[in-house]
Write a protein that holds these residues in place. Structure first.
Motif, short mmCIF file in Angstrom:
data_model
loop_
_atom_site.label_atom_id
_atom_site.label_comp_id
_atom_site.label_asym_id
_atom_site.label_seq_id
_atom_site.Cartn_x
_atom_site.Cartn_y
_atom_site.Cartn_z
N TYR A 186 -6.95 5.16 42.47
CA TYR A 186 -7.72 3.98 42.85
C TYR A 186 -7.75 3.72 44.36
N SER B 234 -9.78 4.64 46.48
CA SER B 234 -11.15 4.38 46.92
C SER B 234 -11.53 2.91 46.73
N ARG B 235 -10.77 2.17 45.93
CA ARG B 235 -11.05 0.76 45.69
C ARG B 235 -10.25 -0.14 46.64
N TYR C 265 -7.11 -1.29 36.69
CA TYR C 265 -8.33 -1.19 37.48
C TYR C 265 -8.55 -2.46 38.30
N SER D 78 -5.98 -2.84 41.18
CA SER D 78 -6.17 -1.93 42.32
C SER D 78 -6.90 -2.60 43.48
N GLU D 79 -7.60 -3.70 43.22
CA GLU D 79 -8.32 -4.41 44.29
C GLU D 79 -7.48 -5.47 44.96
N GLY E 182 -11.94 2.85 34.66
CA GLY E 182 -12.85 1.86 35.21
C GLY E 182 -14.08 1.63 34.36
#
Length: 276
Positions: free
Chosen positions: A35, A37-38, A86, A89-90, A274
């Motif tokens: 993750y 990339s997030r 998911y 991860s942000e 995701g």
């Protein structure tokens, strides 16, 4: 560990120091940090996975042999676990670059800390708890047991491989729940260099489960059994900041593990991470 010591003529001593673990970096990664990339700080994700690689060398979760025969209820739990990872991860906490600094001016100690906001920390911890607590219905503990049962039931040519992977990931979780990853990495470097076991390593005395309980049940989620201890801690400016940094470190190391395992789960149930 000090790597530069100089004594200028004015007798001021300047010391530059690095952590032991820096000698083991960079580590080649066999799979992309889950993750990353997030995240707004993919280099931070890469750093933590390099430490995980160095200490545990976990197999690529994206290559876990798929499983069959999950019940609808089991799939519901597994998919919820993946979705929670998911979302986690942000978190801005996982992407934070801050820390704590201690300096002295005219003999007076000055403490400054660049920490995530309490609002961000509280939000992350509430979501993190759904993965970390054994009481939550879609936690890592519940998820690994579902995967483990299906691994044992599916007696095909890759059964032993799946069992080994499960054992390695479960063992890593046990150690990450008992010690700081940074301390484990420092100790491993010292051992490889032939250093004495008595050589102290910062953070080796930290017990992740105790510090999680302190913050979660002393303020962030519940004002309950650890409230008095937390209130006492808040009276010491340096100690509360230092313990907060350690708490965030525990949340980060376990979060990365949970997110990594979610890729294994996604592969096991043949679902793209995701996807809904």
């Amino acid at each position: 560990m000090c790597d530069n010591l100089s004594m200028p003529q004015d007798e001021h001593v300047q010391i530059e120091a690095r952590e032991w673990r820096s000698l083991a970096l960079p580590q080649p990664l066999s799979f992309a940090p889950p993750y990353a990339s997030r995240s707004t700080n993919p280099d931070g994700y890469r750093y933590w996975w390099q430490l995980i690689r160095f200490v545990f060398d976990l197999p690529d979760p994206n290559k876990f042999p798929p499983l069959e025969g999950f019940t609808p209820d089991e799939l519901r739990v597994l998919e919820r676990y993946v979705d929670t990872c998911y979302e986690l991860s942000e978190s801005t906490v996982l992407s934070s670059k801050g820390g704590i600094r201690v300096s002295f001016k005219d003999g007076v100690e000055q403490v400054s800390a660049d920490l995530p906001s309490k609002e961000a920390l509280r939000g992350t911890v509430v979501l993190f708890r759904q993965l970390a607590s054994t009481e939550e219905p879609a936690s890592y503990n519940k998820t690994r047991k579902i995967i483990g049962r299906r691994v044992n039931f599916q007696a095909d040519s890759r059964r032993d491989e799946r069992i080994e992977w499960q054992q390695r990931w479960n063992r890593a979780h046990g150690l990450l729940s008992a010690s700081l990853l940074t301390a484990m990495a420092d100790r491993k470097v010292i051992e490889r260099m032939g250093g004495a076991s008595s050589l102290p390593v910062p953070g080796e005395d930290v017990k992740p489960q105790e510090i999680l309980s302190l913050f979660q049940y002393g303020d962030l989620i519940h004002w309950a059994r650890n409230a008095e201890e937390m209130q006492a801690l808040m009276k010491d400016e340096f100690l509360i900041k230092w313990r907060t940094v350690q708490f965030i470190e525990v949340v980060i190391q376990l979060s990365h593990f949970y997110m990594g395992y979610s890729l294994l789960v996604s592969t096991a149930i043949k679902r793209s991470a995701g996807s809904s």
